[in-house]
Design an enzyme around this catalytic site. Structure first.
Site, PDB file in Angstrom:
ATOM      1  CB  ALA A   1      -0.911  -0.006   1.220  1.00  0.00           C
ATOM      2  CD  GLU A  23       7.223   5.848 -26.723  1.00  0.00           C
ATOM      3  OE1 GLU A  23       7.655   4.688 -26.682  1.00  0.00           O
ATOM      4  OE2 GLU A  23       7.490   6.718 -25.875  1.00  0.00           O
ATOM      5  CB  CYS A  77       8.812  10.344 -23.971  1.00  0.00           C
ATOM      6  SG  CYS A  77       8.287   8.807 -23.223  1.00  0.00           S
ATOM      7  CB  THR A 108       5.035   4.100 -14.925  1.00  0.00           C
ATOM      8  OG1 THR A 108       5.548   2.978 -15.662  1.00  0.00           O
ATOM      9  CG2 THR A 108       5.532   4.010 -13.502  1.00  0.00           C
ATOM     10  CB  SER A 168      14.552   4.026 -18.095  1.00  0.00           C
ATOM     11  OG  SER A 168      13.723   3.882 -16.965  1.00  0.00           O
ATOM     12  CG  HIS A 191       9.321  12.745 -20.114  1.00  0.00           C
ATOM     13  ND1 HIS A 191       8.074  12.458 -20.618  1.00  0.00           N
ATOM     14  CD2 HIS A 191       9.911  11.547 -19.845  1.00  0.00           C
ATOM     15  CE1 HIS A 191       7.930  11.134 -20.666  1.00  0.00           C
ATOM     16  NE2 HIS A 191       9.019  10.565 -20.202  1.00  0.00           N
ATOM     17  CE  LYS A 211      13.030   9.511  -5.818  1.00  0.00           C
ATOM     18  NZ  LYS A 211      13.409   8.120  -5.920  1.00  0.00           N
ATOM     19  CG  ASN A 232       5.007   8.554 -19.339  1.00  0.00           C
ATOM     20  OD1 ASN A 232       4.906   9.559 -20.051  1.00  0.00           O
ATOM     21  ND2 ASN A 232       6.085   7.791 -19.335  1.00  0.00           N
ATOM     22  CB  SER A 236      13.896   5.641 -23.512  1.00  0.00           C
ATOM     23  OG  SER A 236      13.451   5.857 -22.200  1.00  0.00           O
TER      24      SER A 236
HETATM   25  N1  ACO Z   1       4.875   3.133   0.323  1.00  0.00           N
HETATM   26  C1  ACO Z   1       5.562   4.206  -0.113  1.00  0.00           C
HETATM   27  N2  ACO Z   1       6.585   4.109  -1.022  1.00  0.00           N
HETATM   28  C2  ACO Z   1       6.902   2.895  -1.477  1.00  0.00           C
HETATM   29  C3  ACO Z   1       6.237   1.730  -1.030  1.00  0.00           C
HETATM   30  C4  ACO Z   1       5.178   1.890  -0.091  1.00  0.00           C
HETATM   31  N3  ACO Z   1       4.483   0.857   0.366  1.00  0.00           N
HETATM   32  N4  ACO Z   1       6.779   0.677  -1.668  1.00  0.00           N
HETATM   33  C5  ACO Z   1       7.750   1.146  -2.481  1.00  0.00           C
HETATM   34  N5  ACO Z   1       7.829   2.495  -2.362  1.00  0.00           N
HETATM   35  C6  ACO Z   1       8.696   3.411  -3.073  1.00  0.00           C
HETATM   36  C7  ACO Z   1      10.111   2.936  -3.261  1.00  0.00           C
HETATM   37  O1  ACO Z   1      10.909   3.211  -2.133  1.00  0.00           O
HETATM   38  C8  ACO Z   1      10.513   3.745  -4.498  1.00  0.00           C
HETATM   39  O2  ACO Z   1      10.789   5.057  -4.143  1.00  0.00           O
HETATM   40  P1  ACO Z   1      12.291   5.620  -4.120  1.00  0.00           P
HETATM   41  O3  ACO Z   1      12.870   5.308  -5.486  1.00  0.00           O
HETATM   42  O4  ACO Z   1      12.116   7.062  -3.887  1.00  0.00           O
HETATM   43  O5  ACO Z   1      12.963   4.876  -3.008  1.00  0.00           O
HETATM   44  C9  ACO Z   1       9.235   3.796  -5.323  1.00  0.00           C
HETATM   45  O6  ACO Z   1       8.181   3.489  -4.403  1.00  0.00           O
HETATM   46  C10 ACO Z   1       9.182   2.782  -6.447  1.00  0.00           C
HETATM   47  O7  ACO Z   1       9.518   1.517  -5.913  1.00  0.00           O
HETATM   48  P2  ACO Z   1      10.580   0.607  -6.639  1.00  0.00           P
HETATM   49  O8  ACO Z   1      10.763  -0.636  -5.844  1.00  0.00           O
HETATM   50  O9  ACO Z   1      11.794   1.407  -7.001  1.00  0.00           O
HETATM   51  O10 ACO Z   1       9.731   0.298  -7.939  1.00  0.00           O
HETATM   52  P3  ACO Z   1      10.011  -0.750  -9.069  1.00  0.00           P
HETATM   53  O11 ACO Z   1      11.464  -0.910  -9.282  1.00  0.00           O
HETATM   54  O12 ACO Z   1       9.187  -1.936  -8.815  1.00  0.00           O
HETATM   55  O13 ACO Z   1       9.373   0.035 -10.341  1.00  0.00           O
HETATM   56  C11 ACO Z   1       9.930   1.682 -12.026  1.00  0.00           C
HETATM   57  C12 ACO Z   1       9.542   1.425 -10.555  1.00  0.00           C
HETATM   58  C13 ACO Z   1      11.353   1.189 -12.275  1.00  0.00           C
HETATM   59  C14 ACO Z   1       9.856   3.181 -12.290  1.00  0.00           C
HETATM   60  C15 ACO Z   1       8.925   0.927 -12.955  1.00  0.00           C
HETATM   61  O14 ACO Z   1       7.619   1.366 -12.695  1.00  0.00           O
HETATM   62  C16 ACO Z   1       9.235   1.090 -14.427  1.00  0.00           C
HETATM   63  O15 ACO Z   1      10.072   0.365 -14.977  1.00  0.00           O
HETATM   64  N6  ACO Z   1       8.530   2.032 -15.146  1.00  0.00           N
HETATM   65  C17 ACO Z   1       8.754   2.284 -16.562  1.00  0.00           C
HETATM   66  C18 ACO Z   1      10.076   2.982 -16.843  1.00  0.00           C
HETATM   67  C19 ACO Z   1      10.061   4.469 -16.596  1.00  0.00           C
HETATM   68  O16 ACO Z   1       9.024   5.074 -16.424  1.00  0.00           O
HETATM   69  N7  ACO Z   1      11.262   5.080 -16.626  1.00  0.00           N
HETATM   70  C20 ACO Z   1      11.409   6.497 -16.475  1.00  0.00           C
HETATM   71  C21 ACO Z   1      12.170   7.193 -17.586  1.00  0.00           C
HETATM   72  S1  ACO Z   1      11.871   6.531 -19.183  1.00  0.00           S
HETATM   73  C22 ACO Z   1      10.216   6.833 -19.635  1.00  0.00           C
HETATM   74  O17 ACO Z   1       9.739   7.912 -19.556  1.00  0.00           O
HETATM   75  C23 ACO Z   1       9.436   5.714 -20.100  1.00  0.00           C
END
Ligand code: ACO
Length: 460
Positions: free
Chosen positions: A33, A84, A118, A160, A210, A250, A259, A329, A363
């Site tokens: 959650a 894309e 994107c 996402t 990414s 973006h 961040k 997104n 990307s």
């Molecule tokens: N409560 C609050 N926060 C939480 C909880 C919780 N219960 N559980 C996890 N989180 C936080 C994590 O700490 C993390 O935050 P942080 O990075 O600030 O520490 C965040 O939630 C995400 O958790 P992760 O474990 O890092 O997530 P995961 O690795 O499973 O997936 C990701 C995230 C990599 C962004 C994935 O959704 C993805 O691959 N998305 C597509 C790629 C993308 O969007 N890339 C961005 C640039 S490229 C583009 O625009 C497509």
């Protein structure tokens, strides 16, 4: 003589009429959650059934822009599409949009599609601005269109996703003026997110990579933008972020943007003369020896700058995240949904004459930072912004769909992607008024579209 004040004269956005709630999606996916809502910063995710494709989204957004702003189709001389979401390896989405110009007899419209994740929308916009500032310009408007359906396979990336389209009318004497000489670009070859499987809508994605690529492209573009700014304005009283009244990004997910703003401040910190650092960045001396390359996932640096400069994020960026938080997104339109969000979340007076920084990332990778100046003409700007009065009501009339149903609809898209012949099963009545939708794909893969009825004399 160059035309003066070239930029965006009108802007239109569309997003899906249906969304899935991210708290409900967390539960459905068995994620902890708060992961999607707090961890990624997302509230709702818009999605399209198989009734909409990238061409229908573009048809909707362009026709709405033309109607709302009462543009004569003959007055468009260039039309570019950035996307894309590839439904055909040869035929451009732009060529489908020519349907909208058929009745006017205007076939003299340059431009086709541009693709790089994107970033395509920014390329389309740059091409449009460049055309107007070139010797090829014939005095007419350009239209830059960006649209995507962002869908991921089940798993960590699915929350996402998102979808949407934005059309921007580009011309001289604009409300949002491109600042000449202030474009900073960084491009390189990386496999962080790509779509090698042409039979699938889903990308192959290395999520962590990414994010690192996004942040390092931001570092490079920002530092180059700063240099170009100093060259253009050698007498500027301020440096870095202080020169930008707003900064939009973006937005793959909102937390990354929070961040990113901290990252921009961290860049300013590293570029600040050591004699001034203690005064401007009190309490951050422990990061004096930090480097950009070693801090992409350094939680100490990230947290310290996010907390200390939260008010900077609040002032310059938070309002631009409205649509990204509510829709997700949109890929190519994402950064321009940030622009629309900023425009509808401030009064025109608050933005008049202000400088807006824009960071676009795709990307693979292609990224640019540039800046836009808001006109000082109050009347022109008020008129421009008033055309966006429909956005919030439209956002609030969307329908929430249960994650189970969303997941089923994703499976329908997945199974029938590139099917022929094919008649979509998604609901037509669920669509907003004035939405183009896919009626049928025949056995030769030819797509036909229809439009839901338009209410109130063509403006909705
Ligand atoms: N409560 C609050 N926060 C939480 C909880 C919780 N219960 N559980 C996890 N989180 C936080 C994590 O700490 C993390 O935050 P942080 O990075 O600030 O520490 C965040 O939630 C995400 O958790 P992760 O474990 O890092 O997530 P995961 O690795 O499973 O997936 C990701 C995230 C990599 C962004 C994935 O959704 C993805 O691959 N998305 C597509 C790629 C993308 O969007 N890339 C961005 C640039 S490229 C583009 O625009 C497509």
């Amino acid at each position: 003589m160059w035309p003066e004040n070239v930029g965006i004269c009108a802007i239109e956005v569309v997003f899906p009429s249906q969304y899935v709630d991210q708290t409900e999606l967390e539960q459905f996916d068995g994620a902890s959650a708060g992961k999607y809502t707090i961890g990624l910063g997302q509230s709702k995710m818009g999605f399209c059934s198989d009734r909409e494709d990238v061409a229908s989204l573009c048809l909707t957004v362009v026709s709405r822009l033309i109607e709302r702003n009462q543009i004569r189709p003959q007055d468009i001389g260039r039309l570019e599409v950035g996307t894309e979401t590839i439904i055909d390896k040869s035929k451009s989405v732009k060529s489908v949009l020519m349907k909208l110009f058929a009745d006017s007899g205007n076939t003299d419209i340059e431009g086709i599609d541009t693709t790089n994740a994107c970033y395509g929308g920014t390329a389309a916009l740059f091409n449009s601005v460049n055309w107007i500032e070139s010797s090829s310009w014939d005095g007419r408007y350009a239209l830059a269109v960006c649209a995507d359906i962002a869908v991921y396979a089940k798993g960590a990336a699915r929350p996402t996703g998102g979808a949407g389209a934005i059309a921007m009318l580009v011309g001289p004497n604009a409300s949002l003026i491109f600042e000449r000489g202030l474009r900073a670009t960084h491009m390189e070859h990386v496999y962080d997110f790509y779509k090698p499987d042409l039979s699938s809508e889903y990308p192959t994605v290395d999520g962590k990579l990414s994010i690192q690529c996004y942040l390092s492209a931001l570092d490079t573009c920002y530092q180059l933008y700063r240099k170009k700014f100093e060259k253009k304005y050698p007498d500027a009283a301020q440096v870095g972020l202080d020169n930008l009244d707003a900064l939009i990004f973006h937005t793959p997910f909102c937390k990354l943007v929070q961040k990113s703003m901290a990252r921009v401040v961290f860049n300013d910190f590293l570029l600040c003369k050591s004699t001034k650092r203690a005064l401007k960045y009190p309490g951050l001396e422990r990061f004096n020896d930090a480097t950009l390359a070693n801090t992409y996932f350094d939680r100490d640096v990230e947290k310290a700058f996010m907390i200390q400069f939260n008010d900077t994020f609040e002032r310059k960026t938070r309002k631009s995240l409205l649509l990204a938080n509510q829709v997700g997104n949109m890929y190519t339109p994402s950064v321009y949904s940030g622009l629309v969000s900023l425009l509808i979340s401030n009064t025109p007076e608050e933005l008049l004459g202000k400088r807006i920084g824009v960071f676009s990332y795709g990307s693979g990778l292609a990224a640019s930072m540039y800046s836009i100046l808001v006109t000082k003409d109050k009347q022109v700007f008020q008129q421009f912004v008033s055309k966006l009065d429909y956005v919030l009501p439209m956002l609030n009339t969307r329908k929430k769909i249960a994650p189970e149903v969303f997941s089923e609809l994703m499976e329908v898209r997945e199974k029938n992607n590139h099917a022929a012949s094919y008649t979509p099963s998604g609901s037509v009545s669920a669509l907003f008024p004035g939405t183009y939708y896919l009626k049928h794909v025949d056995d030769k893969y030819r797509r036909t579209y229809e439009r839901t009825s338009v209410i109130t004399n063509g403006v909705h």
